[in-house]
Design a protein around this motif. Structure first.
Motif, short mmCIF file in Angstrom:
data_model
loop_
_atom_site.label_atom_id
_atom_site.label_comp_id
_atom_site.label_asym_id
_atom_site.label_seq_id
_atom_site.Cartn_x
_atom_site.Cartn_y
_atom_site.Cartn_z
N ARG A 46 6.21 25.60 0.25
CA ARG A 46 5.76 24.20 0.34
C ARG A 46 6.61 23.44 1.36
N GLU A 47 7.92 23.67 1.32
CA GLU A 47 8.80 23.05 2.30
C GLU A 47 8.47 23.55 3.71
N GLY A 48 8.21 24.83 3.84
CA GLY A 48 7.91 25.41 5.14
C GLY A 48 6.64 24.86 5.77
N LEU A 49 5.71 24.44 4.96
CA LEU A 49 4.44 23.92 5.46
C LEU A 49 4.46 22.39 5.64
N GLN A 50 5.58 21.75 5.34
CA GLN A 50 5.63 20.29 5.39
C GLN A 50 6.34 19.80 6.65
N CYS A 51 5.60 19.07 7.47
CA CYS A 51 6.17 18.47 8.68
C CYS A 51 7.07 17.31 8.30
N PRO A 52 7.96 16.94 9.20
CA PRO A 52 8.76 15.73 8.95
C PRO A 52 7.83 14.52 8.73
N ASN A 53 8.22 13.68 7.82
CA ASN A 53 7.43 12.47 7.54
C ASN A 53 8.38 11.39 7.02
N PRO A 54 7.90 10.18 6.84
CA PRO A 54 8.80 9.10 6.40
C PRO A 54 9.51 9.37 5.08
N PHE A 55 8.92 10.19 4.23
CA PHE A 55 9.49 10.46 2.91
C PHE A 55 10.38 11.70 2.90
N MET A 84 0.84 -1.18 0.00
CA MET A 84 0.00 0.00 0.00
C MET A 84 0.89 1.25 0.00
N ALA A 85 0.68 2.11 -0.94
CA ALA A 85 1.46 3.35 -1.04
C ALA A 85 0.78 4.45 -0.23
N ILE A 86 1.60 5.26 0.42
CA ILE A 86 1.10 6.40 1.16
C ILE A 86 1.44 7.64 0.36
N TYR A 87 0.45 8.45 0.11
CA TYR A 87 0.63 9.66 -0.69
C TYR A 87 0.46 10.87 0.22
N ILE A 88 1.45 11.73 0.23
CA ILE A 88 1.39 12.96 1.02
C ILE A 88 1.35 14.13 0.04
N PRO A 89 0.15 14.68 -0.19
CA PRO A 89 0.05 15.77 -1.16
C PRO A 89 0.64 17.07 -0.62
N LEU A 90 1.36 17.76 -1.46
CA LEU A 90 1.86 19.08 -1.12
C LEU A 90 0.79 20.11 -1.45
N PRO A 91 0.82 21.26 -0.82
CA PRO A 91 -0.18 22.29 -1.13
C PRO A 91 -0.14 22.69 -2.61
N SER A 92 -1.31 22.81 -3.19
CA SER A 92 -1.43 23.22 -4.59
C SER A 92 -1.11 24.70 -4.72
N ASP A 93 -0.92 25.14 -5.96
CA ASP A 93 -0.70 26.57 -6.20
C ASP A 93 -1.89 27.39 -5.69
N GLU A 94 -3.10 26.87 -5.88
CA GLU A 94 -4.30 27.57 -5.42
C GLU A 94 -4.30 27.69 -3.89
N MET A 95 -3.91 26.63 -3.22
CA MET A 95 -3.86 26.66 -1.75
C MET A 95 -2.79 27.65 -1.27
N ILE A 96 -1.64 27.68 -1.95
CA ILE A 96 -0.59 28.62 -1.59
C ILE A 96 -1.07 30.06 -1.83
N HIS A 97 -1.77 30.28 -2.92
CA HIS A 97 -2.33 31.61 -3.20
C HIS A 97 -3.29 32.02 -2.08
N ASP A 98 -4.16 31.11 -1.68
CA ASP A 98 -5.08 31.40 -0.57
C ASP A 98 -4.31 31.67 0.71
N PHE A 99 -3.26 30.91 0.95
CA PHE A 99 -2.42 31.10 2.13
C PHE A 99 -1.83 32.51 2.13
N GLU A 100 -1.29 32.93 0.99
CA GLU A 100 -0.71 34.27 0.89
C GLU A 100 -1.78 35.34 1.11
N HIS A 101 -2.94 35.12 0.54
CA HIS A 101 -4.00 36.12 0.61
C HIS A 101 -4.60 36.22 2.01
#
Length: 155
Positions: free
Chosen positions: A35-44, A1-18
């Motif tokens: 994107r790096e700043g919003l990413q907690c440590p994880n297995p990957f 089973m693969a675990i997928y950790i999505p990074l924030p999309s451009d739209e989400m980053i735009h909303d974050f900035e706004h």
């Protein structure tokens, strides 16, 4: 089973900035540092946002020293403000109050939980670190973001 950790999309980053940064800073078009700043440590990505958080912590503390010195404060008064403003408890409270949690990319085991004290505080510091590097080490940009985040010298 693969675990997928999505990074924030451009739209989400735009909303974050706004909404979160209130247009005090716009990240470069590729937005890799935030994107790096919003990413907690994880297995990957075991380091997650830790290096940016180290930079952000140093910038926050230095800025508070500079502000205290400009106000003619004593070393003890400056240290008291640093302990108040840059503490993990304060960073956690500010992050919660500002609504940062939905933007944090958490470890899969924490995905549906509100960020804890360390995760939130580290992410707040990492945001400052991301601004620092993205802005080509522009302290004025960092201080604008600190003001919006409620991390400036208390009046």
């Amino acid at each position: 089973m693969a675990i997928y950790i999505p990074l924030p999309s451009d739209e989400m980053i735009h909303d974050f900035e706004h909404f979160f940064l209130e247009q005090s800073y716009r990240f470069s078009p590729e937005r890799m540092l935030i994107r790096e700043g919003l990413q907690c440590p994880n297995p990957f990505n075991p380091a997650g946002n830790a290096i940016l958080a180290l930079a952000g912590d140093a910038i926050l503390r230095q800025s508070l020293v500079d502000q205290g010195r400009a106000r003619g404060m004593s070393p003890e008064e400056i240290q008291n403000v640093i302990e108040k403003v840059a503490s993990n408890v304060n960073l956690y409270r500010k992050g919660l109050a500002l609504g940062l949690d939905p933007y944090i990319v958490k470890n899969p085991s924490q995905r549906n939980e509100v960020a804890g004290r360390i995760v939130m505080a580290t992410t707040m510091e990492a945001i400052l670190g991301a601004v620092y590097y993205d802005s080509n080490k522009n302290i004025d940009a960092c201080e604008r973001v600190m003001s919006v985040l409620g991390l400036s010298w208390p009046e």
